[in-house]
Scaffold this active site. Sequence first.
Site, PDB file in Angstrom:
ATOM      1  N   GLY A  85       0.815  -1.203   0.000  1.00 26.69           N
ATOM      2  CA  GLY A  85       0.000   0.000   0.000  1.00 26.69           C
ATOM      3  C   GLY A  85       0.850   1.255   0.000  1.00 26.69           C
ATOM      4  O   GLY A  85       2.068   1.201  -0.208  1.00 26.69           O
ATOM      5  N   THR A 144     -23.649  18.872  19.745  1.00 25.44           N
ATOM      6  CA  THR A 144     -22.618  19.090  18.722  1.00 25.44           C
ATOM      7  C   THR A 144     -21.914  17.799  18.317  1.00 25.44           C
ATOM      8  O   THR A 144     -21.657  17.567  17.125  1.00 25.44           O
ATOM      9  CB  THR A 144     -21.571  20.108  19.236  1.00 25.44           C
ATOM     10  OG1 THR A 144     -22.233  21.343  19.512  1.00 25.44           O
ATOM     11  CG2 THR A 144     -20.494  20.345  18.185  1.00 25.44           C
ATOM     12  N   ASP A 188      -5.886  -2.992  -5.704  1.00 27.79           N
ATOM     13  CA  ASP A 188      -6.407  -3.446  -4.415  1.00 27.79           C
ATOM     14  C   ASP A 188      -7.934  -3.508  -4.433  1.00 27.79           C
ATOM     15  O   ASP A 188      -8.536  -4.454  -3.907  1.00 27.79           O
ATOM     16  CB  ASP A 188      -5.905  -2.565  -3.276  1.00 27.79           C
ATOM     17  CG  ASP A 188      -6.073  -1.073  -3.535  1.00 27.79           C
ATOM     18  OD1 ASP A 188      -6.392  -0.682  -4.670  1.00 27.79           O
ATOM     19  OD2 ASP A 188      -5.870  -0.290  -2.574  1.00 27.79           O
TER      20      ASP A 188
END
Length: 214
Positions: A16, A147, A80
């Site tokens: 990766g 929030t 991938d």
Amino acid sequence: MENIFNGKLMKLVDIGNTHFHIYNGRIRHLKKPVKLEGEVFYISVNTQKEKEFLKLNPSAVNLKEYVKFNTLYANTLGIDRIMACIAIEDGVVVDAGSFITLDVMEKGVHLGGVIMPGLYYLKEAYKKTPALDVGFVYPTSVPPKNTKEAVSEGSIGMVVEMIKKYGENKKLYFTGGDGEYLAKILNGIYINDLVFQGMIKVIKEEYDNSFAKR
């Protein structure tokens, strides 16, 4: 379970952008490449890291050369993503890493997909405003009443609704670092080694045939 190919221990590597993911019945995540014994098969999305890996493993086989993948997507689809999709005949494949990719499979054909910021990047965006740097929690009320839940609804909720949009009446398959978390929210199936399952399928169905003809 150990994988055997041609009488030798088989190791799979997914290179990766930040790690070398090595599979031999279990997954290891390494920052640096290592020399591997046995038959080594790999895929890569990072050219520089691939070069580093091949210096230590010059005989490793790049499975990209053996992939046969039926897709309506342009030829920019990452290897991938392809491997994860190859493992699934029908359903929606969600790979929840740094970015979240969503791919629709139908009767072995890839119909297309979506790329979204991952939960990490969404959290980072809120950090620019201290009052909104409150972390994530899945909302318990609609609309949210505080929030923290409001921020979560605007981030996790956005991702969840996108998955629902494309996953209606389809099985949902999740992989990647945040895959297990999203799978629980959406009652999906979490498969941590989904990419490697696709790689094994390519080895058995494509590379094996090519090897036998040599």
